[in-house]
Design an enzyme around this catalytic site. Structure first.
Site, PDB file in Angstrom:
ATOM      1  N   GLU A 238      -0.798  -0.166  -5.974  1.00  0.00           N
ATOM      2  CA  GLU A 238      -1.256   1.032  -6.703  1.00  0.00           C
ATOM      3  C   GLU A 238      -0.080   1.925  -7.106  1.00  0.00           C
ATOM      4  O   GLU A 238      -0.198   3.156  -7.145  1.00  0.00           O
ATOM      5  CB  GLU A 238      -2.271   1.825  -5.871  1.00  0.00           C
ATOM      6  CG  GLU A 238      -3.549   1.074  -5.545  1.00  0.00           C
ATOM      7  CD  GLU A 238      -4.398   0.758  -6.754  1.00  0.00           C
ATOM      8  OE1 GLU A 238      -4.064   1.197  -7.869  1.00  0.00           O
ATOM      9  OE2 GLU A 238      -5.398   0.050  -6.594  1.00  0.00           O
TER      10      GLU A 238
ATOM     11  N   ARG B 134      -5.202   5.414  -6.410  1.00  0.00           N
ATOM     12  CA  ARG B 134      -4.182   5.887  -5.475  1.00  0.00           C
ATOM     13  C   ARG B 134      -4.808   6.723  -4.364  1.00  0.00           C
ATOM     14  O   ARG B 134      -4.363   6.670  -3.210  1.00  0.00           O
ATOM     15  CB  ARG B 134      -3.123   6.694  -6.242  1.00  0.00           C
ATOM     16  CG  ARG B 134      -2.204   5.796  -7.043  1.00  0.00           C
ATOM     17  CD  ARG B 134      -1.370   6.528  -8.064  1.00  0.00           C
ATOM     18  NE  ARG B 134      -0.510   5.573  -8.764  1.00  0.00           N
ATOM     19  CZ  ARG B 134       0.132   5.826  -9.896  1.00  0.00           C
ATOM     20  NH1 ARG B 134       0.035   7.020 -10.453  1.00  0.00           N
ATOM     21  NH2 ARG B 134       0.883   4.891 -10.455  1.00  0.00           N
TER      22      ARG B 134
END
Length: 396
Positions: free
Chosen positions: A377, A257
């Protein structure tokens, strides 16, 4: 008259002001910017239009040491803190988002081996992963298991000293081009405690791929389903303990992320640069449109959004480097940076007016590329779930 339709020039605004921890890091970022300006920007428009997978670009980045920055030197890594690695990803994204996403994905594929692998596994495989000679793919999502990782159905059944993998992974970057696949599969029916992680070489028998997805953007980031039809891998290819897959995946996702947050910041930075240049060149009523306060304030808001995106991922990265809890901050960074990228690229199209809606300028492509950053993500709705859970748990 408006400026002639043209590709965005490789020369442009001054480099982003950065506070870096060492002179080595400053030299590294200067190298990344040079590569971006001289090698990525000149070819991105043509390559994206042709949807060509740029394997040679990844090889070049690997030779420059840019595919291994956050990993230990003993395995061929760059031994750079995450705050430096992510700023390199941001600079790459400023030139070519598909490549930046690929760098982040490749780093993600090496994370389980570097963090949870045995010394023997690391010695056998990690050097190759980090050398630039290999490219990895991260196989987590499935058709019915996107945000809900615990619903993974791909099975890994023990058969003597092997596991047999059967199932389908979806939305896999580099599928069909990767040299290895970091795969999460179910070794028991014990919910989130029934997943395990495997290193699967690309030449494994029974490993095949569907046709590439036809995507809105990131056309050079080939994405396909990966099909496992009785793929046999030695038990020695399991990373971590059996049933440890969920904590491995979640730890890797925090890192992933941050990679996407940094890439989103770089994408937004490029859109801001193009919009600012255009507003200074385009004349209406005898003066540059940038002299119009309404448009100038729009550019100011765009700059503020880019700065917020950069600050959010750097804060999370510095917590990670200090080995402090950072999961909540990773989700905040991903949320803030990707929402900023969507806003800034949309506003860049507005600044360019009708020309922003054409392929003669890159902002329409940047806007299309920004959209997916709010999805992969972990969607930004999932980031809000993660953030709120941390808040409510930590406040008890």
């Amino acid at each position: 008259m408006p400026p002639a339709a043209r590709a965005t020039p490789v020369s442009g605004p001054a480099p982003v002001a950065r506070v870096l921890p060492t002179e080595e890091a400053a030299d590294l970022l200067a190298l990344v910017r040079e590569i971006t300006d001289e090698q990525l920007l000149p070819q991105v428009d043509e390559a994206e239009a042709a949807a060509r997978f740029p394997r040679e670009v990844f090889a070049m980045l690997g030779q420059a040491g840019l595919l291994s920055l956050p990993y230990a030197e003993e395995f061929g890594g760059g031994a750079q803190p995450y705050e430096v690695y992510l700023q390199a990803v941001e600079e790459i994204a400023r030139g070519w988002m598909s490549i930046a996403v690929g760098v982040s994905v490749h780093s993600l594929t090496a994370f389980p081996m570097a963090t949870f692998g045995t010394a023997e596994q690391q010695e056998q495989w990690l050097h190759g992963m980090l050398s630039g000679g290999q490219l990895g793919a991260y196989c987590l999502s499935e058709p019915q298991a996107g945000s809900d990782v615990a619903s993974i159905r791909t099975r890994a059944v023990r058969d003597g000293d092997h596991y047999v993998l059967t199932g389908t992974k979806s939305w896999i970057s580099h599928a069909g081009h990767a040299d290895y696949y970091t795969v999460f599969a179910r070794t028991s029916d014990d919910g989130s405690r029934g997943l395990s992680c495997f290193h699967v070489p690309a030449d494994a028998e029974g490993l095949t791929f569907a046709e590439p997805e036809r995507k809105m953007g990131l056309h050079c980031d080939t994405v396909r389903e990966v099909l496992f039809d009785g793929v046999r891998v030695p038990a020695s290819h399991r990373i971590g303990e059996e049933g440890q897959g969920m904590p491995i995946a979640l730890a890797a996702l925090d890192a992933g992320r941050l990679g996407i947050a940094a890439a989103a910041a770089g994408l937004a930075q490029r859109a801001l640069e193009v919009a600012t240049d255009y507003a200074q060149e385009r004349e209406q009523f005898g003066r540059p449109v940038a002299s119009n306060q309404g448009l100038a304030f729009l550019l100011a808001d765009m700059a503020a959004a880019v700065g917020s995106a950069r600050a959010s991922y750097l804060h999370a990265a510095r917590l990670k480097d200090a080995e402090q809890p950072h999961s909540q901050e990773c989700s905040i960074a991903k949320l803030v940076a990707t929402d900023a990228a969507m806003k800034v690229t949309t506003d860049a199209v507005q600044v360019l007016g009708g020309y922003g809606y054409t392929t003669d300028f890159p902002v329409e492509r940047l806007m299309r590329e920004a959209k997916v950053t709010q999805i992969f993500e972990g969607t930004n709705q999932i980031q809000r779930v993660v953030i709120s859970r941390h808040l409510l748990t930590d406040s008890r």
